[in-house]
Design an enzyme around this catalytic site. Structure first.
Site, mmCIF file in Angstrom:
data_model
loop_
_atom_site.group_PDB
_atom_site.id
_atom_site.type_symbol
_atom_site.label_atom_id
_atom_site.label_comp_id
_atom_site.label_asym_id
_atom_site.label_seq_id
_atom_site.Cartn_x
_atom_site.Cartn_y
_atom_site.Cartn_z
ATOM 1 C CD GLU A 1 36.288 47.038 28.370
ATOM 2 O OE1 GLU A 1 36.516 47.652 29.545
ATOM 3 O OE2 GLU A 1 35.509 46.306 28.096
ATOM 4 C CG HIS B 1 37.114 44.293 33.438
ATOM 5 N ND1 HIS B 1 37.792 44.172 32.108
ATOM 6 C CD2 HIS B 1 36.102 44.876 32.955
ATOM 7 C CE1 HIS B 1 36.876 44.352 31.128
ATOM 8 N NE2 HIS B 1 36.112 45.161 31.732
#
Length: 222
Positions: A134, A167
């Site tokens: 990420e 997410h």
């Protein structure tokens, strides 16, 4: 390779890893979890390899203009960033709860803990593989691809927004401000390792805290 090619390669690699659970879906849940963990660690390793072999040619504007490049600053800001990120998360959760009345809990985190309880190996994906990927994708690659056209601040807003959306947690601003904070750490030192330390450390502490609460049968007051 240029920074554009390296960044696009990392984004593509992240996409493949992100959807890798579907590859293992015909098999048992243990194989799905183990396979997903393997692809997360492999993806993180490949991104580190891409970064190292191209570090002299694939350089972002953030990395060129950074001032606090000393390893001391990288370590201090990375470690302090662990706790600052957790404070930011708590503050934004609190503001969100006060405004919307929603419970200050993350479904994404609860889902991850449930998977870890089923197969502890998944801890490696959530505390190491996932955060490393990420940071390379949402901080270095996306900001590196867009900052030339928008400047750092708009690029950071775009990458933080995408970081939050990916997410799929329903707490947009919580993940947005966390992503924006990690972007600031990256900008301050010009080293992606700074935000990686903070992100991996924060995820590790959150997982440990959640597991302790689970096994101690502790419930937070509502």
């Amino acid at each position: 390779m240029s920074i554009q090619k390296v960044s696009l390669s990392m984004v593509l690699l992240y996409g493949l890893v992100f959807f890798s659970p579907y590859i293992f879906s015909p098999f048992s849940s243990d194989i799905v979890i183990s396979g997903t963990t393997f692809t997360y660690i492999l993806g993180a390793g490949l991104m580190i390899w891409l970064y190292i072999i191209n570090k002299n040619t694939a350089v972002t504007t953030v990395e060129k203009e950074a001032k606090l490049t000393s390893p001391v600053f990288i370590y201090l800001l990375g470690v302090s960033g662990i706790f600052l990120a957790m404070i930011i998360q708590a503050v934004v959760f609190g503001i969100e709860t006060a405004i919307t009345g929603a419970e200050p809990s993350s479904q994404n985190t609860q889902n991850i803990i449930a998977v870890i309880l089923a197969n502890p190996l998944f801890i490696l994906a959530t505390t190491i593989g996932g955060p490393i990927m990420e940071e390379f994708v949402f901080r270095r690659s996306l900001i590196g691809l867009t900052e030339t056209y928008t400047g750092f601040w708009i690029a950071a807003i775009i990458s933080s927004s995408l970081f939050s959306v990916i997410h799929q947690d329903g707490h947009f601003f919580v993940y947005f401000f966390m992503g924006f904070f990690f972007a600031l750490l990256y900008k301050m030192t010009g080293k992606i390792w700074t935000s990686i330390i903070a992100h991996c450390g924060m995820n590790t502490l959150v997982v440990i805290a959640q597991l302790v609460m689970h096994y101690a049968n502790i419930e937070l007051p509502k």
